[in-house]
Design an enzyme around this catalytic site. Structure first.
Site, PDB file in Angstrom:
ATOM      1  N   CYS A  79      70.577  -3.023  78.322  1.00 36.15           N
ATOM      2  CA  CYS A  79      69.688  -1.900  78.006  1.00 36.15           C
ATOM      3  C   CYS A  79      68.931  -2.190  76.702  1.00 36.15           C
ATOM      4  O   CYS A  79      68.171  -3.142  76.627  1.00 36.15           O
ATOM      5  CB  CYS A  79      70.461  -0.594  77.971  1.00 36.15           C
ATOM      6  SG  CYS A  79      69.387   0.874  78.027  1.00 36.15           S
ATOM      7  N   HIS A 182      71.947  -0.412  83.326  1.00 32.67           N
ATOM      8  CA  HIS A 182      73.353  -0.376  82.901  1.00 32.67           C
ATOM      9  C   HIS A 182      74.242  -0.879  84.043  1.00 32.67           C
ATOM     10  O   HIS A 182      74.541  -0.109  84.962  1.00 32.67           O
ATOM     11  CB  HIS A 182      73.770   1.050  82.529  1.00 32.67           C
ATOM     12  CG  HIS A 182      73.192   1.535  81.249  1.00 32.67           C
ATOM     13  ND1 HIS A 182      73.770   1.273  80.026  1.00 32.67           N
ATOM     14  CD2 HIS A 182      72.089   2.277  80.987  1.00 32.67           C
ATOM     15  CE1 HIS A 182      73.050   1.829  79.067  1.00 32.67           C
ATOM     16  NE2 HIS A 182      72.016   2.438  79.629  1.00 32.67           N
ATOM     17  N   GLU A 184      77.324  -1.322  83.942  1.00 30.64           N
ATOM     18  CA  GLU A 184      78.583  -0.563  83.875  1.00 30.64           C
ATOM     19  C   GLU A 184      78.455   0.830  84.484  1.00 30.64           C
ATOM     20  O   GLU A 184      79.456   1.517  84.692  1.00 30.64           O
ATOM     21  CB  GLU A 184      79.071  -0.479  82.417  1.00 30.64           C
ATOM     22  CG  GLU A 184      78.338   0.515  81.531  1.00 30.64           C
ATOM     23  CD  GLU A 184      77.004   0.038  80.993  1.00 30.64           C
ATOM     24  OE1 GLU A 184      76.439   0.763  80.159  1.00 30.64           O
ATOM     25  OE2 GLU A 184      76.528  -1.038  81.412  1.00 30.64           O
TER      26      GLU A 184
END
Length: 202
Positions: A79, A182, A184
């Protein structure tokens, strides 16, 4: 061991948890010796570009990152962390970045699009790479950003998303990698990308 850079910018715990989900040992640190000893480094980040660079400078981490990149260690920016990899950003001014990938960070400038670019977008593969093994053009990842990367050489882009312009989603120049989205927070696709990252480190 994967060092997750703690410079008071970013969702460190989510990245740490996601690494564990793919069998990678992570540690959240700003200790230079730990960064030097790590198998790879992750530079996460949310927030403003200038604040992030100020914090890297404040914690005296820029030279450590430079040294490890020059040694060939893999560095992954996520990011805002990806945006820091470029030469400069025009977010609320003009600020220098880490200059690992030639290019700049600019604001979306198109009518009738929502800013920030927030939500799920599919990735379009721009060139072959082990980073996108088992990833296809119908796979979606989660973005949250108001500025995007404009690399000098679009061949540094492995995959991109369409959002009024071609938005680099995954970039790589030698051992430096960036993901604008992202991983994650990107469900099974994100985990697959982190598995591919894990394979690169071996």
């Amino acid at each position: 061991m994967i060092a997750i850079v703690d410079y008071d910018v970013g969702n460190l715990k989510n990245v740490y948890t996601a690494l564990g989900d793919v069998g990678l040992e992570g540690t959240i640190t700003r200790d230079k010796k730990v960064l030097d000893q790590a198998d790879a480094i992750i530079l996460p980040g949310v927030g403003a570009f200038s604040d992030a660079m100020d914090n890297l400078t404040k914690f005296d981490l820029v030279e450590t990152l430079d040294r490890n990149v020059k040694k060939g260690k893999i560095l992954l920016g996520i990011c805002l962390g990806m945006q820091l990899l470029f030469d400069q950003s025009y977010e609320d001014g003009e600020f220098s970045g880490l200059s690992y990938i030639p290019g700049e960070i600019v604001k979306f400038n198109a009518p009738n699009i929502k800013i920030p670019h927030m939500g799920w977008n599919n990735l379009i593969i721009n060139r072959e790479s082990s980073l996108v093994k088992n990833i296809g053009n119908d796979d979606y990842v989660y973005f949250v950003h108001s500025y995007y990367a404009k690399p000098n050489d679009f061949n540094d882009v492995i995959a991109y998303a369409e959002y009024s312009v071609r938005v680099p989603g995954i970039v790589q120049k030698d051992n430096v990698i960036g993901m604008q989205f992202h991983p994650e927070k990107s469900s099974q696709v994100g985990l697959q990308l982190l598995k591919n990252f894990k394979e690169m480190i071996r």
